[in-house]
Design a protein around this motif. Structure first.
Motif, PDB file in Angstrom:
ATOM      1  N   ALA A 184       0.815  -1.216   0.000  1.00 25.39           N
ATOM      2  CA  ALA A 184       0.000   0.000   0.000  1.00 25.39           C
ATOM      3  C   ALA A 184       0.848   1.265   0.000  1.00 25.39           C
ATOM      4  O   ALA A 184       0.307   2.371  -0.069  1.00 25.39           O
ATOM      5  N   LEU A 185       2.166   1.133   0.069  1.00 27.00           N
ATOM      6  CA  LEU A 185       3.059   2.285   0.073  1.00 27.00           C
ATOM      7  C   LEU A 185       3.405   2.653  -1.363  1.00 27.00           C
ATOM      8  O   LEU A 185       4.152   1.930  -2.044  1.00 27.00           O
ATOM      9  N   ALA A 186       2.874   3.762  -1.849  1.00 27.61           N
ATOM     10  CA  ALA A 186       3.075   4.153  -3.246  1.00 27.61           C
ATOM     11  C   ALA A 186       4.509   4.594  -3.521  1.00 27.61           C
ATOM     12  O   ALA A 186       5.047   4.352  -4.607  1.00 27.61           O
ATOM     13  N   ASP A 187       5.137   5.249  -2.561  1.00 29.09           N
ATOM     14  CA  ASP A 187       6.490   5.770  -2.744  1.00 29.09           C
ATOM     15  C   ASP A 187       7.491   4.849  -2.058  1.00 29.09           C
ATOM     16  O   ASP A 187       7.563   4.810  -0.829  1.00 29.09           O
ATOM     17  N   PRO A 188       8.297   4.103  -2.806  1.00 32.80           N
ATOM     18  CA  PRO A 188       9.256   3.183  -2.171  1.00 32.80           C
ATOM     19  C   PRO A 188      10.358   3.896  -1.405  1.00 32.80           C
ATOM     20  O   PRO A 188      11.065   3.271  -0.620  1.00 32.80           O
ATOM     21  N   GLN A 189      10.503   5.189  -1.618  1.00 30.19           N
ATOM     22  CA  GLN A 189      11.522   5.963  -0.907  1.00 30.19           C
ATOM     23  C   GLN A 189      10.978   6.606   0.370  1.00 30.19           C
ATOM     24  O   GLN A 189      11.719   7.303   1.063  1.00 30.19           O
ATOM     25  N   ALA A 190       9.719   6.412   0.653  1.00 27.11           N
ATOM     26  CA  ALA A 190       9.129   7.009   1.856  1.00 27.11           C
ATOM     27  C   ALA A 190       9.789   6.436   3.106  1.00 27.11           C
ATOM     28  O   ALA A 190      10.244   5.285   3.115  1.00 27.11           O
ATOM     29  N   PRO A 191       9.863   7.206   4.185  1.00 28.93           N
ATOM     30  CA  PRO A 191      10.551   6.742   5.392  1.00 28.93           C
ATOM     31  C   PRO A 191       9.830   5.608   6.105  1.00 28.93           C
ATOM     32  O   PRO A 191       8.609   5.467   6.007  1.00 28.93           O
ATOM     33  N   VAL A 192      10.611   4.819   6.816  1.00 30.03           N
ATOM     34  CA  VAL A 192      10.087   3.757   7.672  1.00 30.03           C
ATOM     35  C   VAL A 192      10.487   4.098   9.105  1.00 30.03           C
ATOM     36  O   VAL A 192      11.666   4.351   9.377  1.00 30.03           O
ATOM     37  N   VAL A 193       9.544   4.100  10.009  1.00 29.64           N
ATOM     38  CA  VAL A 193       9.775   4.515  11.394  1.00 29.64           C
ATOM     39  C   VAL A 193       9.558   3.330  12.334  1.00 29.64           C
ATOM     40  O   VAL A 193       8.587   2.582  12.197  1.00 29.64           O
ATOM     41  N   MET A 194      10.475   3.154  13.271  1.00 27.87           N
ATOM     42  CA  MET A 194      10.341   2.172  14.348  1.00 27.87           C
ATOM     43  C   MET A 194       9.932   2.897  15.622  1.00 27.87           C
ATOM     44  O   MET A 194      10.559   3.878  16.005  1.00 27.87           O
ATOM     45  N   HIS A 195       8.884   2.399  16.271  1.00 20.80           N
ATOM     46  CA  HIS A 195       8.361   3.088  17.452  1.00 20.80           C
ATOM     47  C   HIS A 195       7.992   2.085  18.547  1.00 20.80           C
ATOM     48  O   HIS A 195       7.530   0.980  18.255  1.00 20.80           O
ATOM     49  N   GLY A 196       8.190   2.478  19.789  1.00 22.95           N
ATOM     50  CA  GLY A 196       7.754   1.671  20.929  1.00 22.95           C
ATOM     51  C   GLY A 196       8.905   1.173  21.766  1.00 22.95           C
ATOM     52  O   GLY A 196      10.042   1.083  21.319  1.00 22.95           O
ATOM     53  N   SER A 197       8.590   0.815  22.998  1.00 23.15           N
ATOM     54  CA  SER A 197       9.623   0.416  23.959  1.00 23.15           C
ATOM     55  C   SER A 197      10.404  -0.808  23.521  1.00 23.15           C
ATOM     56  O   SER A 197      11.613  -0.898  23.752  1.00 23.15           O
TER      57      SER A 197
END
Length: 362
Positions: free
Chosen positions: A302-315
């Motif tokens: 579902a991510l149209a832009d393959p260069q979009a950022p990926v974020v890791m979140h949580g303890s």
């Protein structure tokens, strides 16, 4: 920053009181600030998706009015806040693991597609609560002979019941059993669990940060909730005594006597045992990472832009074996390092500013 506030767990699916927790955090954050100077607010609340949105909005409005603020705050899911805590880009992927776990594609503060994040009962594989549940299961299996030996048979009761309760029970063992335990040899199994152990006090009676996954984040303009981080539990002993079945019933009583979210306290215990080389704990952390990467694979189309950022979140994804494995998996999939999310309150503030027409540069 004009003020910060913290509150207890706010996720209703894990036993939290959303309105009460947000009210506590808001009141502490406001302090003696003139309520008339607060022009907007943003709440990132667990369970504020389509299924739980009406209840989340109602809880946010009750908290807002309870502290004397005018108007109504904006309410988004905490998943959108988690993404905004790692980047100012409007679109990308967030993979999260704290009280809950999952992944989602985000676009302008809206979830385009998500995987998991369904709560402790039917999902959240790879979360701190899931890690805690697996740790308890592994310890109980080792106690009754169904499972493999593991450091968790010592570290789990210490975390749940308290070191003083565990040490007191050890001292009440027969002398020859204590000698064998000190030498690291298997001793005879003890008798039924003493009532004093089953009723032992627990360090789990604690509040959690209002900014953590599963608790909700409340941000005022110009105020924001920003509680301090809590430290991890201590590392397990390198040579624990043999498994002591008398702790099984005490652990069961403790687990079922607390909200499910309390199991998240055991997340660092599993990570510490895995880092110490415990095979059972390592299997648990590896499976957690596999679940989280599977979530990412599910939403990635579902991510149209393959260069979009990926974020890791949580303890769970701040540091430790699960974080390391997920980071490596994301790097292999996207040929770039994922971004690490900061305080959830910062993400909520960024979303609030964007809604006010003041977007921040990425």
């Amino acid at each position: 920053m004009a003020g910060t506030g913290t509150g207890p767990g706010a996720n209703p699916n894990s036993g939290g009181d959303t309105a009460g927790a947000l009210t506590t955090a808001l009141r502490e954050a406001l302090g003696d600030i003139d309520r008339a100077t607060v022009i907007a607010g943003m709440f990132g609340i667990a369970g504020a998706g389509s299924a739980g949105r009406p209840a989340a909005v109602a809880a946010a409005r009750r908290a807002w009015q309870a502290v004397g603020l005018r108007g109504s705050p904006a309410v988004v899911t905490d998943i959108a806040v988690a993404f905004a805590a790692g980047t100012n880009a409007p679109k990308g992927i967030v993979v999260f693991s704290g009280t809950g776990a999952g992944a989602a594609v985000i676009s302008d503060g809206t979830i385009v597609q998500r995987a998991d994040g369904y709560g402790w009962l039917v999902g959240d594989e790879g979360s701190a609560v899931w890690l805690g549940r697996e740790a308890v299961r592994a310890a109980l299996a080792a106690y009754d002979g169904r499972g493999s030996p593991t450091l968790l048979t010592e570290s789990v009761p210490r975390a749940l019941l308290g070191a003083s309760v565990v040490d007191s029970a050890r001292r009440r063992q027969p002398r020859h059993h204590r000698a064998l335990a000190m030498a690291g040899a298997p001793g005879p199994g003890p008798g039924p669990a003493p009532d004093t152990v089953a009723a032992g006090a627990s360090p789990l009676a604690h509040g959690t940060s209002a900014r953590s996954r599963g608790t909700g984040t409340a941000v005022l303009i110009p105020d924001q909730a920003h509680p301090p981080d809590g430290g991890p539990l201590g590392r397990p002993p390198e040579h624990p005594p043999p498994p002591d079945p008398q702790f099984a019933q005490a652990i069961i009583k403790e687990v079922y006597g607390r909200p499910p979210a309390a199991l998240g306290r055991l997340g660092p215990v599993v990570a510490a045992a895995a880092a110490a080389g415990d095979a059972v704990a390592r299997r648990i952390t590896e499976e957690a990472a596999e679940w989280l990467l599977r979530d990412v694979d599910a939403v990635r189309p579902a991510l149209a832009d393959p260069q979009a950022p990926v974020v890791m979140h949580g303890s769970v994804l701040r540091q430790g074996p699960v974080a390391d494995a997920v980071r490596a998996g994301l790097r292999a999939r996207f040929a770039a390092d994922p971004r690490r999310a900061g305080d959830g309150a910062i993400g909520a503030a960024a979303l609030a500013l964007r809604r006010l027409g003041h977007p921040l540069p990425d």
